[in-house]
Motif scaffolding. Structure first.
Motif, PDB file in Angstrom:
ATOM      1  N   HIS A 212      10.655 -61.639 -94.741  1.00 14.18           N
ATOM      2  CA  HIS A 212      11.428 -62.883 -94.938  1.00 14.18           C
ATOM      3  C   HIS A 212      10.761 -63.477 -96.004  1.00 14.18           C
ATOM      4  O   HIS A 212       9.412 -63.387 -96.434  1.00 14.18           O
ATOM      5  CB  HIS A 212      11.459 -63.777 -93.727  1.00 14.18           C
ATOM      6  N   LEU A 215      14.245 -69.336 -99.531  1.00 13.32           N
ATOM      7  CA  LEU A 215      15.340 -69.283-100.433  1.00 13.32           C
ATOM      8  C   LEU A 215      15.577 -70.469-101.246  1.00 13.32           C
ATOM      9  O   LEU A 215      15.991 -70.392-102.517  1.00 13.32           O
ATOM     10  CB  LEU A 215      16.459 -68.942 -99.670  1.00 13.32           C
ATOM     11  N   CYS A 229      15.326 -66.665 -95.657  1.00  9.92           N
ATOM     12  CA  CYS A 229      16.213 -65.458 -95.525  1.00  9.92           C
ATOM     13  C   CYS A 229      15.524 -64.194 -95.384  1.00  9.92           C
ATOM     14  O   CYS A 229      14.340 -63.902 -95.768  1.00  9.92           O
ATOM     15  CB  CYS A 229      17.128 -65.143 -96.730  1.00  9.92           C
ATOM     16  N   VAL A 231      14.759 -60.290 -96.497  1.00 13.38           N
ATOM     17  CA  VAL A 231      14.811 -59.412 -97.662  1.00 13.38           C
ATOM     18  C   VAL A 231      14.598 -57.984 -97.235  1.00 13.38           C
ATOM     19  O   VAL A 231      14.111 -57.821 -96.235  1.00 13.38           O
ATOM     20  CB  VAL A 231      13.300 -59.847 -98.512  1.00 13.38           C
ATOM     21  N   PRO A 237      17.406 -60.499-101.077  1.00 12.69           N
ATOM     22  CA  PRO A 237      18.040 -61.240 -99.988  1.00 12.69           C
ATOM     23  C   PRO A 237      19.127 -60.553 -99.321  1.00 12.69           C
ATOM     24  O   PRO A 237      19.832 -59.790 -99.889  1.00 12.69           O
ATOM     25  CB  PRO A 237      18.483 -62.523-100.562  1.00 12.69           C
ATOM     26  N   GLN A 241      20.230 -65.701 -92.793  1.00 14.98           N
ATOM     27  CA  GLN A 241      19.596 -67.038 -93.279  1.00 14.98           C
ATOM     28  C   GLN A 241      19.304 -68.004 -92.092  1.00 14.98           C
ATOM     29  O   GLN A 241      19.816 -67.915 -91.190  1.00 14.98           O
ATOM     30  CB  GLN A 241      20.465 -67.854 -94.428  1.00 14.98           C
TER      31      GLN A 241
END
Length: 366
Positions: A212, A215, A229, A231, A237, A241
């Motif tokens: 994570h 963002l 978010c 990853v 990403p 979210q």
């Protein structure tokens, strides 16, 4: 313009610099320590946790107390040591082998040194995201300075970005100060710090979200939250979210060696990912390709403060020896034994691999 002359100039008054200065001064060298901060100690004065390692590296002792131990050693050799704080070395001019420095905003002066030890440490990395310049976004070092030096908590609820040792330790220190940690996010698929640090924050109920990242910082004039978010393995990403309620975003996403002076001196430099950036090639004395420049600590690769202190000892010992001063070879051998011990095992594998790329048995032409 004022000009200072000295046997050994130590640039940086942190763990490596103080150790180097103490070692060289004990051998009888005239040492000048220049530190840009208002006091000596570097990162040690911010560190309230107990160190690992062995007795020689002050295991079980808190970082700020180790700083006091080193400062006491400097004080015992004060006839040989000049300390200039609130002073920045602004450059090295290879044509006349001269350093320039600025003390505060008042005095610009020059330094002529027979030998130099660059112990300039590292600078924090930042990552780009919308609103990352908003008040409330801090580097982990700034948060440590506020809390552990000035006794000021930065906010009430923190999102920590990065689960390396610094992120984990600063999270725990924030909680000790009564600050809530909303979450720790880490882009990698595993925690980068020691499990003992991770276990402490997990026991206190803090979620550590692997794969994570942040963002966006939310807010108008100050941080009021963040969007994080998931990853993938390439740090891209995913669609996942989540909104985090926080008033502080603390970035602990790594360090980069501070090496400008080494570049200016014409030292052989190499980008080494395992050491987190460009570093100087060195021999076992910590001397660079420049015959009068040594370096130690995070400027030579990001590592623990315990290793920085031992590297500083080696550099100070070797710089003093190059001046013809009496030093004990058995001390040099002992320092390397301690350094090898600190880098042993799986934990030190990355460091050993990186150092192997820049270690030189001898210098061409010497």
């Amino acid at each position: 313009m004022r000009e200072i002359t000295t046997d050994v100039l130590v640039v940086g008054g942190g763990a490596a610099g103080l150790s180097a200065a103490a070692e060289a001064a004990t051998a009888g060298a005239k040492v000048t320590v220049i530190e840009s901060d208002l006091q000596l100690g570097g990162q040690l004065i911010k560190q309230t946790h107990k160190f690992f390692g062995s007795k020689d590296e002050y295991a079980g002792t808190r970082g700020y107390k180790i700083a006091n131990i080193l400062l006491d050693e400097i004080d015992q050799n004060k006839k040989n040591v000049e300390v200039l704080t609130n002073t920045t070395v602004t450059g090295y001019y290879i044509e006349d082998q001269m350093f320039t420095a600025m003390q505060g905003e008042e005095e610009y002066f020059r330094v002529k040194a027979k030998k130099a030890i660059v112990a300039t440490g590292a600078q924090e990395r930042l990552i780009p995201f919308p609103n990352n310049d908003m008040p409330g976004v801090y580097g982990a070092g700034a948060v440590q300075t506020l809390m552990n030096v000035y006794g000021v908590t930065p906010g009430k609820r923190v999102l920590m970005v990065g689960a390396g040792n610094i992120g984990l330790i600063v999270s725990y220190q924030l909680m000790q100060a009564g600050v809530e940690i909303a979450a720790i996010v880490e882009g990698a698929s595993r925690i980068g710090g020691y499990w003992v640090h991770a276990a402490k924050v997990r026991r206190m109920g803090v979620p550590i979200l692997l794969q994570h990242s942040i963002l966006e910082a939310k807010g108008d004039k100050v941080v009021t939250g963040a969007t994080i978010c998931g990853v993938d393995d390439h740090f891209q990403p995913t669609c996942e979210q989540k909104e985090i309620d926080c008033d502080i975003i603390c970035l602990a996403v790594g360090l980069t060696p501070t090496t400008e002076l080494l570049f200016q001196a014409g030292c052989e430099m190499q980008f080494v990912p395992q050491l987190c950036g460009y570093v100087a090639a060195r021999d076992r004395t910590m001397r660079t390709s420049h015959p009068d420049f040594w370096s130690a600590g995070d400027a030579m690769g990001i590592e623990e403060a315990s290793a920085a202190m031992v590297e500083g000892r080696i550099a100070g010992h070797s710089a003093a020896a190059s001046l013809g001063l009496p030093v004990k070879k058995e001390n040099f051998d002992e320092y390397w034994k301690r350094l090898d011990h600190l880098r042993a095992g799986e934990v030190g594998e990355k460091i050993r691999a990186g150092i192997g790329k820049v270690m030189r048995d001898k210098w061409e032409g010497r």
